[in-house]
Design a protein around this motif. Structure first.
Motif, PDB file in Angstrom:
ATOM      1  N   PHE A  27     -11.857  49.983  58.732  1.00  0.00           N
ATOM      2  CA  PHE A  27     -10.892  51.048  58.462  1.00  0.00           C
ATOM      3  C   PHE A  27      -9.463  50.521  58.382  1.00  0.00           C
ATOM      4  O   PHE A  27      -8.651  51.049  57.625  1.00  0.00           O
ATOM      5  CB  PHE A  27     -10.992  52.136  59.532  1.00  0.00           C
ATOM      6  CG  PHE A  27     -12.122  53.093  59.289  1.00  0.00           C
ATOM      7  CD1 PHE A  27     -11.906  54.305  58.665  1.00  0.00           C
ATOM      8  CD2 PHE A  27     -13.406  52.772  59.680  1.00  0.00           C
ATOM      9  CE1 PHE A  27     -12.944  55.186  58.425  1.00  0.00           C
ATOM     10  CE2 PHE A  27     -14.452  53.647  59.452  1.00  0.00           C
ATOM     11  CZ  PHE A  27     -14.226  54.859  58.826  1.00  0.00           C
TER      12      PHE A  27
ATOM     13  N   ARG B 256     -30.821  49.355  37.904  1.00  0.00           N
ATOM     14  CA  ARG B 256     -29.520  49.958  38.190  1.00  0.00           C
ATOM     15  C   ARG B 256     -29.109  50.915  37.071  1.00  0.00           C
ATOM     16  O   ARG B 256     -28.543  51.973  37.310  1.00  0.00           O
ATOM     17  CB  ARG B 256     -28.468  48.870  38.349  1.00  0.00           C
ATOM     18  CG  ARG B 256     -28.634  48.034  39.579  1.00  0.00           C
ATOM     19  CD  ARG B 256     -27.399  47.186  39.803  1.00  0.00           C
ATOM     20  NE  ARG B 256     -27.731  46.041  40.607  1.00  0.00           N
ATOM     21  CZ  ARG B 256     -28.119  44.875  40.102  1.00  0.00           C
ATOM     22  NH1 ARG B 256     -28.222  44.720  38.790  1.00  0.00           N
ATOM     23  NH2 ARG B 256     -28.408  43.871  40.892  1.00  0.00           N
TER      24      ARG B 256
ATOM     25  N   ASP C 188     -41.815  53.339  41.761  1.00  0.00           N
ATOM     26  CA  ASP C 188     -41.070  52.081  41.685  1.00  0.00           C
ATOM     27  C   ASP C 188     -39.582  52.388  41.782  1.00  0.00           C
ATOM     28  O   ASP C 188     -39.063  53.174  40.988  1.00  0.00           O
ATOM     29  CB  ASP C 188     -41.352  51.374  40.353  1.00  0.00           C
ATOM     30  CG  ASP C 188     -42.744  50.762  40.330  1.00  0.00           C
ATOM     31  OD1 ASP C 188     -43.296  50.508  41.410  1.00  0.00           O
ATOM     32  OD2 ASP C 188     -43.267  50.549  39.225  1.00  0.00           O
TER      33      ASP C 188
ATOM     34  N   TYR D 196     -35.553  50.567  42.487  1.00  0.00           N
ATOM     35  CA  TYR D 196     -34.827  49.310  42.376  1.00  0.00           C
ATOM     36  C   TYR D 196     -33.597  49.347  43.268  1.00  0.00           C
ATOM     37  O   TYR D 196     -32.975  50.380  43.455  1.00  0.00           O
ATOM     38  CB  TYR D 196     -34.361  49.086  40.937  1.00  0.00           C
ATOM     39  CG  TYR D 196     -35.482  49.006  39.934  1.00  0.00           C
ATOM     40  CD1 TYR D 196     -35.992  47.779  39.537  1.00  0.00           C
ATOM     41  CD2 TYR D 196     -36.017  50.166  39.365  1.00  0.00           C
ATOM     42  CE1 TYR D 196     -37.009  47.703  38.602  1.00  0.00           C
ATOM     43  CE2 TYR D 196     -37.037  50.098  38.433  1.00  0.00           C
ATOM     44  CZ  TYR D 196     -37.528  48.859  38.048  1.00  0.00           C
ATOM     45  OH  TYR D 196     -38.538  48.796  37.128  1.00  0.00           O
TER      46      TYR D 196
ATOM     47  N   SER E 288     -30.259  46.388  44.011  1.00  0.00           N
ATOM     48  CA  SER E 288     -29.734  45.056  43.708  1.00  0.00           C
ATOM     49  C   SER E 288     -30.559  44.387  42.608  1.00  0.00           C
ATOM     50  O   SER E 288     -30.773  43.177  42.628  1.00  0.00           O
ATOM     51  CB  SER E 288     -29.715  44.171  44.962  1.00  0.00           C
ATOM     52  OG  SER E 288     -28.879  44.741  45.921  1.00  0.00           O
ATOM     53  N   GLY E 289     -31.052  45.162  41.697  1.00  0.00           N
ATOM     54  CA  GLY E 289     -31.750  44.617  40.548  1.00  0.00           C
ATOM     55  C   GLY E 289     -33.199  44.299  40.775  1.00  0.00           C
ATOM     56  O   GLY E 289     -33.890  43.873  39.842  1.00  0.00           O
ATOM     57  N   VAL E 290     -33.690  44.475  41.977  1.00  0.00           N
ATOM     58  CA  VAL E 290     -35.089  44.115  42.236  1.00  0.00           C
ATOM     59  C   VAL E 290     -35.866  45.350  42.693  1.00  0.00           C
ATOM     60  O   VAL E 290     -35.297  46.303  43.233  1.00  0.00           O
ATOM     61  CB  VAL E 290     -35.204  43.007  43.311  1.00  0.00           C
ATOM     62  CG1 VAL E 290     -34.556  41.730  42.808  1.00  0.00           C
ATOM     63  CG2 VAL E 290     -34.590  43.442  44.619  1.00  0.00           C
TER      64      VAL E 290
ATOM     65  N   GLY F  19     -23.537  51.884  55.853  1.00  0.00           N
ATOM     66  CA  GLY F  19     -22.526  52.679  55.147  1.00  0.00           C
ATOM     67  C   GLY F  19     -22.302  54.038  55.763  1.00  0.00           C
ATOM     68  O   GLY F  19     -21.270  54.654  55.530  1.00  0.00           O
TER      69      GLY F  19
ATOM     70  N   ALA G 131     -16.355  53.364  62.845  1.00  0.00           N
ATOM     71  CA  ALA G 131     -16.232  52.152  62.017  1.00  0.00           C
ATOM     72  C   ALA G 131     -17.327  51.116  62.303  1.00  0.00           C
ATOM     73  O   ALA G 131     -18.029  50.702  61.379  1.00  0.00           O
ATOM     74  CB  ALA G 131     -14.854  51.545  62.199  1.00  0.00           C
ATOM     75  N   PRO G 132     -17.509  50.686  63.556  1.00  0.00           N
ATOM     76  CA  PRO G 132     -18.393  49.535  63.775  1.00  0.00           C
ATOM     77  C   PRO G 132     -19.876  49.815  63.577  1.00  0.00           C
ATOM     78  O   PRO G 132     -20.663  48.878  63.460  1.00  0.00           O
ATOM     79  CB  PRO G 132     -18.118  49.144  65.228  1.00  0.00           C
ATOM     80  CG  PRO G 132     -17.624  50.372  65.875  1.00  0.00           C
ATOM     81  CD  PRO G 132     -16.875  51.130  64.808  1.00  0.00           C
TER      82      PRO G 132
ATOM     83  N   ARG H 158     -21.285  51.175  61.016  1.00  0.00           N
ATOM     84  CA  ARG H 158     -21.673  51.310  59.604  1.00  0.00           C
ATOM     85  C   ARG H 158     -22.268  50.058  58.986  1.00  0.00           C
ATOM     86  O   ARG H 158     -22.798  50.101  57.884  1.00  0.00           O
ATOM     87  CB  ARG H 158     -20.445  51.660  58.760  1.00  0.00           C
ATOM     88  CG  ARG H 158     -19.907  53.016  58.995  1.00  0.00           C
ATOM     89  CD  ARG H 158     -18.571  53.187  58.301  1.00  0.00           C
ATOM     90  NE  ARG H 158     -17.917  54.389  58.755  1.00  0.00           N
ATOM     91  CZ  ARG H 158     -17.951  55.547  58.121  1.00  0.00           C
ATOM     92  NH1 ARG H 158     -18.575  55.664  56.984  1.00  0.00           N
ATOM     93  NH2 ARG H 158     -17.361  56.606  58.621  1.00  0.00           N
TER      94      ARG H 158
ATOM     95  N   ASN I 228     -30.089  40.554  51.608  1.00  0.00           N
ATOM     96  CA  ASN I 228     -29.742  39.190  51.226  1.00  0.00           C
ATOM     97  C   ASN I 228     -30.901  38.614  50.418  1.00  0.00           C
ATOM     98  O   ASN I 228     -31.924  38.216  50.980  1.00  0.00           O
ATOM     99  CB  ASN I 228     -29.488  38.362  52.491  1.00  0.00           C
ATOM    100  CG  ASN I 228     -29.050  36.959  52.165  1.00  0.00           C
ATOM    101  OD1 ASN I 228     -29.119  36.523  51.005  1.00  0.00           O
ATOM    102  ND2 ASN I 228     -28.594  36.241  53.181  1.00  0.00           N
ATOM    103  N   LEU I 229     -30.717  38.573  49.099  1.00  0.00           N
ATOM    104  CA  LEU I 229     -31.832  38.189  48.225  1.00  0.00           C
ATOM    105  C   LEU I 229     -32.262  36.740  48.397  1.00  0.00           C
ATOM    106  O   LEU I 229     -33.366  36.368  48.013  1.00  0.00           O
ATOM    107  CB  LEU I 229     -31.448  38.439  46.764  1.00  0.00           C
ATOM    108  CG  LEU I 229     -31.374  39.912  46.341  1.00  0.00           C
ATOM    109  CD1 LEU I 229     -30.834  40.035  44.928  1.00  0.00           C
ATOM    110  CD2 LEU I 229     -32.738  40.576  46.430  1.00  0.00           C
ATOM    111  N   SER I 230     -31.395  35.921  48.964  1.00  0.00           N
ATOM    112  CA  SER I 230     -31.765  34.519  49.108  1.00  0.00           C
ATOM    113  C   SER I 230     -32.391  34.221  50.475  1.00  0.00           C
ATOM    114  O   SER I 230     -32.825  33.099  50.723  1.00  0.00           O
ATOM    115  CB  SER I 230     -30.536  33.629  48.892  1.00  0.00           C
ATOM    116  OG  SER I 230     -29.573  33.921  49.854  1.00  0.00           O
TER     117      SER I 230
END
Lengths: 479, 566
Positions: free
Chosen positions: A120, A255, B209, B211, B213-215, B336, B360-361, B363, B394-396
Motif C-alpha cells: 500500500f 488469455r 479447460d 487457462y 498465465s497462458g497454460v 490479491g 496489506a500483508p 494479499r 511460478n511456471l519454472s
C-alpha cells in the motif's frame, strides 16, 4: 518466471536505483536522455506461450532500437500486466515513468499492481504521482481514498473522497466517505452523506452502510429495512477507462478467450465476436470457444449462426451437455418449445445435476402450462444449487397462486422474502396469496413490509381494497 | 518439573500425567526479544511422519486435485498424547485403478515420535479424501472420525484403543463433494450433531479447460455454476444420524463451501454455524433453537467484505483475539484478496481487516489452512497461514503452485505483524499447502503445527519459540469422557476475563487439538475457572497454577453463573 537480463551489463542497477532516479527526475519534462536506463525485464515463455513470447521479443527489439522511448517500455509493461506477469510489469512501468514522468498511465497502472500485491505504501506513492500529473481523473481519488481507508488513515481518506466528490464522483465518493465515518463511529454523518443516494441509486452497498449506521442510533425499523435492501452481494464499481488500455496486448489463446468472455460480460458483443472469430481460426474445436461464439452471434443478432455454431459443437462433442442447454435456450426464445424441451432433456441425460438446465426446462414447461412438471424441474434446479433460488421460488409460488393453491403459494413466497427480505415482488405476491387465503392479519404484516420497501400505494390499492372488503365479510372470531 | 495440578481444593479435577512448571519450556534458549528467530522447526522425518499427499493429477485438470486434503490432531487411545490422522486424496479416474491410496494414521509413541498404524479394520478409507472431523458422537468417551470425500463420506467409530470401525454411511447418505465438517451439539441435547459442507456438484464429465498465465490449469468454481447444498445431520442419541437439512432450513442458501466453524455468536445459548464459501456469499446459520436455522450472513455483515465483495473463502477460524469476550471470524482468501476479519460487535459483524493490520500483508499468497493460536504464549493470539496457489504461480518451478506459508505475531494492540523469517522457520518451506491443524504434539506447553502439502511430504512444525510465556491447557470433557465440543471456558487472569472454547473444527478440511490452550504471558495462575456446557449448565472449578494440563469433567464442578463480558 525466470528473468533473463542478458544484453547489457548495467542490469544490476535495480529497482531501488530506478526509484531514486524517478524521484530526482520527477520534475523533469520529457525523456531524460542523459540518464542511464535499465534493461527491459524479460520473461521466458517460449515453451508455454509462443504468441506472447513473439510479442515480447518484437517489443524488446523496438526498445533496443529506441531505448529512451517511454511508450515502448509502457507497452511492454502493459503486455506483462495483462498477461499475468505483474512483477515484471511493475519494473517496466517504473522504467517508462522514469523516461516520461508526465505520463499518467504508467504511475496509475503501476499503483494498481502495487495495491494488488499488498504494498500500500508504494501504491499510494504512485497514485499520488499520477494525481500530480492529472488532477482531474476521478477514479484515482477513489482508489486513493479506499487504500488510505484500508491503511486506517481516515483524515487523508476523507480528503481524497471529498476531492472525488468535488469532481463529480457521486455515489462512489459518498460510499467511501460513509465507510470512513462508520469506522470513526460517526453514524449521523454516514446517514447524511448516503441518504441523498439511497433513493436515486439504491445500491445494496449503500443500504448495508445505512443499516450499520441506523442501528447504533436506535433507528431499528430503518435499520431492518436497510438490511433487507442491502442483501445482494454486489460491489459498488465505477468506470475506470485507463485500466482498459493494456487489454489490447492480451496474448495467447487462453488469455484472449478469457478477455473475450470479459467483453461478453461487459455487453461489448461486437468486440467480443471479433476476438472470438480470430480465436476460431486458431482452435476451431475448443468447446468453450464454441459456446462463447454462439452467445456472441446471438447477441449481435445472428441467430442462425448461433444455432449452427452449437449444432457443430454437438457434432464435435456429443457428450458436452452445455451445448444442448444453450441450443435449447436459443430455440426456446425463438418459440421452439418442444425442441427446447427435447434438448434440455438430452442434456440432463448426460449430466443430471445441472441446475441451470432444470431452471430452463421449468421455464419452458411453465410457459406451456405444464405446471406440475415445471414445479418438479424448478425443485431440481434448487436442489442442485441454482444461483437464483428466490427467483425460482417466486415462479413456483406464481404457479401455485394461479391454481389458487394458496397455502403452497404462501409457502413459496414466504421462502422468497426469507431469502431476500428486500424482494418487493416477494412481499407483494405474498400479500396477494395471504389475502387469497383469508389470512388477513399476516397480510397486514406483508402490506406493511411492501410499504416500507417503497412500493407505491397506487399499485397496492387493489389489494388494500380486497383486505378491507374481506375484513367486512370475515367473522373476526373465526380462526 | 512435575507439580500438583491444582492450587485450589477442587477435587473434581483429574490431573493428567503431564504437568510442567510455569513457562520456561525445555526449548528455551534465549532471552529478550525473539525478532528474527525461528518459531518452528520442520521435523516430519525425524518424528516418523512419512505421509506424502497424492493429488492424482495426470493430464486433464480435475478440480478436486488442486484442493488438497486435511489433517486431524487427536488422541485416539486416551493416552494423553496427540496422534495424527492424514487424509489422502488419490485418483479421480479409473486409469490408476491398480493404485489404492489410503488415509494414514500415526500413533504418538509418548515422546512425540510417531509410528504409522497398519490398517486392518480401521479408518484407512480409500475414497478420494478431502477433510476430517473429530468428535465423540456416540458418547462412549473416545474420539471418532468423520471423513469427507469426493463421493461417499465415512463415519468411523473408535473403540477407545484406536481401533476404528466403519459404521457405514447409510444415514449420512450425501455423496457429493464433501469438504469441511464439524461435530457440534446444535440442539443442546448432550450429543454431537454433524454439519457437513459441500463444495459443488462435480464429476469428471462436467470438467472444463481453463487457462492462466497462458497454460491450462484448474477452473475457478464460478465456472461450474453448481454450488452444492450443505448437510445437517441430527444425532439421534443411539449412534445413528438423521438428515435434517431441509427441515432445518439449510437447503435454502448455497455456496461453494470450504470452511466450517461453530460458535454461539449472538449469545442465545445455541451454537451457530459459519461457512466460508469460495467466490460465493458466506453463510451464517443462526440457530433459532429446535434445530431451525436462518442464514443471516448478509444482514449481520459477514457474508461479504466491507466493499461488498464475495471473496474466495477457503479456511476459517473463530476466536477472541481482541479479548472482548465474544468470538470473531477470520476467513482466508485468494491471492490479491485480503483476509476477511469479521469482528463480532454483538448484534452484527464489522469487516475490521485493516484495523487488525491484515489488509496489506495477507494479499500476497493464496491461503487455505489457517489457525489463530498463541504460539509464544504471550497471551495474544498469533496467526498462521498455509498457502499455495490455485493457478500457476511460478511456471519454472517444480511445483508451479507452491508458495511459502506465513506467520503473524499477535500484538498487544490487537493487530497482527508478519514474522521473519518467513513462516517462522529458518529454512524456507515452499509447497502447495492446504490442510493445517494446531496442537501441542510434544506436551511441552507450546503449540505445534501439522500441514498437508499437495503432492508432497507433510510438515510437522515443532514449536521452538525461545522463552515462551506461561500457559494453561484444559481438557474439557463431558460426563461420558469425550471432549465437549462447543463448551466454553473462562477464567480471570491479571484482572482480565479470558474466554475460550472446545473447538476442534476450523482451519481448512482439518481438526485441531481439542484441548483448550491459553498463553498466559507472565501470569502465574488462572482464577475462577468456569465451564459452560453445551446444555447451558455452568460449573466452577477453582484456581490453578500455570503450566498444567487440567481435565475439567462435566458434573464434577460446582454449579455457578457465567461471567459475561462487560
Amino acid at each position: 518466471m525466470e528473468k533473463k537480463q542478458q544484453y547489457r551489463p548495467s542490469v544490476a542497477a535495480g529497482v531501488g536505483m530506478t526509484l531514486l532516479l524517478i524521484l530526482l527526475l520527477a520534475s523533469c519534462n520529457g525523456a531524460p536522455r542523459s540518464a542511464s536506463i535499465d534493461e527491459p525485464t524479460l520473461i521466458d515463455v517460449t515453451d508455454v506461450d509462443s504468441e506472447l513470447a513473439e510479442s515480447v521479443a518484437e517489443t524488446i527489439e523496438l526498445i533496443d532500437a529506441t531505448p529512451y522511448s517511454s511508450s515502448l517500455r509502457g507497452r511492454l509493461a502493459m503486455m506483462y500486466e495483462v498477461n499475468h506477469f505483474p512483477s515484471e510489469a511493475l519494473v517496466m512501468y517504473e522504467q517508462a515513468a522514469l523516461l516520461d514522468p508526465k505520463e499518467f498511465s504508467w504511475w496509475y497502472l503501476g499503483a494498481l499492481i502495487e495495491k494488488k500485491q499488498g504494498d500500500f505504501d508504494a501504491a499510494l506513492a504512485k497514485i499520488q504521482q499520477a494525481i500530480a500529473v492529472d488532477p482531474g481523473y476521478v477514479p484515482a481519488y477513489l482508489h486513493q481514498g479506499n487504500w488510505l481507508l484500508e491503511q486506517n488513515r481516515y483524515d487523508e481518506a476523507v480528503a481524497a473522497f471529498n476531492e472525488a466528490a468535488s469532481l463529480g464522483a457521486g455515489s462512489p465518493a459518498a460510499v467511501g466517505l460513509a465507510q470512513v465515518y462508520l469506522r470513526q463511529e460517526n453514524f449521523q454523518s454516514v446517514i447524511d452523506v448516503l441518504t441523498p443516494y439511497a433513493q436515486t441509486l439504491p445500491h445494496p452497498q449503500i443500504w448495508r452502510l445505512l443499516a450499520a449506521a441506523y442501528a447504533p442510533l436506535g433507528f431499528q425499523q430503518e435499520a431492518e429495512v436497510a438490511r433487507a435492501l442491502g442483501q445482494k452481494a454486489i460491489p459498488l464499481l465505477w468506470l475506470d477507462p485507463i485500466t482498459q488500455r493494456p487489454n489490447k496486448y492480451v496474448r495467447g489463446f487462453g488469455r484472449r478467450l478469457a478477455y473475450a468472455q470479459s467483453l461478453l460480460s461487459a455487453e461489448r458483443y461486437a468486440e467480443a465476436l471479433r476476438e472470438l472469430e480470430r480465436l476460431q481460426a486458431i482452435r476451431p474445436d475448443d468447446e468453450i470457444l464454441i459456446n462463447n461464439l454462439s452467445v456472441a452471434y446471438d447477441k449481435t443478432g445472428q441467430f442462425d449462426k448461433a444455432v449452427q455454431t452449437l449444432e457443430r459443437g454437438i457434432d464435435l462433442a456429443p457428450n458436452q451437455f452445455r451445448f444442448y442447454v444453450y441450443l435449447g435456450d436459443l430455440l426456446y426464445r425463438a418459440g421452439g418449445n418442444e425442441e427446447a424441451i427435447d434438448l434440455f432433456n438430452r442434456s440432463l441425460q448426460i449430466n443430471d445435476r445441472n441446475a441451470e438446465c432444470y431452471e430452463r426446462l421449468g421455464s419452458v414447461l411453465m410457459r406451456l402450462e405444464r405446471f406440475s412438471e415445471a414445479i418438479s424441474a424448478f425443485e431440481k434446479a434448487i436442489e442442485f444449487g441454482h444461483s437464483n433460488v428466490a427467483g425460482i421460488r417466486l415462479r413456483m409460488g406464481t404457479i401455485q397462486g394461479y391454481k389458487e393453491k394458496w397455502e403452497e403459494a404462501i409457502h413459496q413466497f414466504s421462502q422468497v422474502v426469507r431469502l431476500e427480505p428486500g424482494n418487493a415482488d416477494g412481499h407483494v405476491f405474498l400479500l396477494h396469496a395471504l389475502v387469497g387465503d383469508d389470512r388477513l392479519q399476516e397480510a397486514d404484516t406483508a402490506l406493511q413490509w411492501a410499504i416500507r420497501l417503497g412500493i407505491d400505494s397506487q399499485s397496492l390499492q387493489p389489494v388494500v381494497d380486497a383486505i378491507a372488503q374481506k375484513n367486512g365479510q370475515v367473522d373476526p372470531q373465526s380462526p | 518439573m512435575r507439580e500438583a495440578c491444582s492450587t485450589s481444593g477442587a477435587l473434581a479435577i483429574t490431573c493428567l500425567a503431564f504437568c510442567y512448571g510455569c513457562g520456561n519450556s525445555d526449548d528455551a534458549t534465549a532471552s529478550g526479544s525473539a525478532d528474527g528467530v525461528a518459531w518452528f522447526s520442520e521435523e516430519s522425518i525425524q518424528r516418523g511422519v512419512e505421509f506424502v499427499h497424492v493429488s492424482g493429477h495426470r493430464d486433464k485438470h480435475l478440480l478436486p486435485e488442486i484442493t488438497g486434503s486435511g489433517v486431524a490432531l487427536f488422541d485416539m487411545n486416551g493416552d494423553g498424547w496427540l496422534d495424527i490422522y492424514l487424509v489422502q486424496s488419490g485418483s479421480l479416474t479409473q486409469l490408476e485403478s491398480d493404485d489404492i491410496y489410503l488415509n494414514e494414521l500415526y500413533l504418538n509413541q509418548g515422546d512425540a515420535t510417531f509410528a504409522k498404524q497398519q490398517f486392518a479394520t480401521s479408518a484407512a478409507d480409500a475414497g478420494y479424501g478431502m477433510g476430517v472431523a473429530v468428535g465423540d458422537y456416540d458418547n462412549d468417551g473416545d474420539s471418532d472420525l468423520y471423513v469427507t470425500n469426493v463421493g461417499e463420506n465415512r463415519l468411523y467409530s473408535n473403540d477407545g484403543t484406536g481401533i476404528f470401525t466403519d459404521v457405514g454411511s447409510s444415514a449420512l447418505s450425501d455423496a457429493n463433494w464433501g469438504t469441511s465438517a464439524a461435530f457440534l451439539d446444535l440442539d443442546r441435547d448432550g450429543d454431537l450433531d454433524l454439519y457437513h459442507a459441500n463444495y459443488l456438484y462435480w464429476s469428471v464429465e462436467v470438467e472444463l479447460d481453463c487457462y492462466s498465465s497462458g497454460v491450462l490449469t484448474y477452473c475457478p468454481p464460478i465456472n461450474y455454476r453448481a454450488p452444492a447444498i450443505d448437510r445437517l445431520y441430527r444425532n439421534n442419541g443411539d449412534g445413528t444420524f438423521e438428515d435434517i437439512t431441509s427441515n432445518a432450513g439449510i437447503d435454502v442458501a448455497f455456496g461453494n463451501g470450504f470452511g466450517v466453524i461453530g460458535s454461539d455468536y449472538d449469545n442465545n445459548g445455541y451454537v451457530d454455524v459459519f461457512v466460508a464459501n469460495d467466490l460465493t456469499v458466506n453463510q451464517l446459520w443462526m440457530n433459532q433453537g429446535n434445530l431451525v436455522f436462518q442464514d443471516e450472513a448478509m444482514t449481520r455483515g459477514s457474508g461479504v467484505d466491507g466493499f461488498g465483495i464475495a471473496k474466495a473463502g477457503m479456511g476459517v477460524v473463530s476466536a477472541d483475539p481482541d479479548r472482548d469476550g465474544d468470538f470473531d471470524i477470520l476467513v482466508v482468501n485468494l491471492t490479491g484478496e485480503s483476509d476477511s476479519y469479521f469482528r463480532n460487535d454483538g448484534t452484527h459483524f464489522t469487516d475490521s481487516t485493516s484495523e487488525v493490520g491484515l489488509s496489506a500483508p495477507s494479499r500476497k499468497y493464496t491461503r487455505f489452512g489457517v489457525v489463530l493460536a498463541d504460539f509464544d504464549n504471550d497471551g495474544w493470539l498469533d496467526l498462521y497461514h498455509a498457502n499455495g496457489g490455485v493457478s500457476p504461480v511460478n511456471l519454472s518451478a517444480e511445483d508451479v503452485y507452491a508458495e511459502p506459508n506465513v506467520l503473524f505475531r499477535g500484538t498487544q494492540d490487537g493487530r497482527f505483524a508478519e514474522v521473519r523469517p518467513l513462516g517462522g522457520t529458518n529454512t524456507s518451506l515452499v509447497h502447495t499447502s492446504r490442510g493445517l491443524a494446531v496442537g501441542d504434539i510434544d506436551n511441552d506447553g507450546g503449540l505445534d503445527l501439522v500441514v498437508v502439502n499437495r503432492d508432497a511430504q507433510a510438515y510437522v512444525l515443532m514449536n521452538r519459540y525461545p522463552n515462551r510465556g506461561n500457559w494453561m491447557s484444559f481438557s474439557i470433557k463431558t460426563s461420558h469422557g469425550g471432549y465437549a465440543n462447543g463448551a466454553l471456558v473462562t477464567f480471570a487472569s491479571n484482572g482480565r476475563q479470558i474466554y475460550g472454547t472446545v473447538r476442534p473444527e476450523g482451519s481448512y478440511l482439518s481438526s485441531n487439538d481439542p484441548r483448550v490452550h491459553f498463553g498466559l504471558g507472565k501470569a502465574l495462575s488462572v482464577e475462577d475457572v468456569r465451564v459452560m456446557w453445551t446444555t447451558g449448565e455452568v460449573e466452577e472449578y477453582g484456581d490453578f497454577r500455570a503450566g498444567q494440563f487440567i481435565e475439567l469433567r462435566e458434573g464434577r464442578g460446582n454449579p455457578s453463573e457465567w461471567p459475561h463480558s462487560p
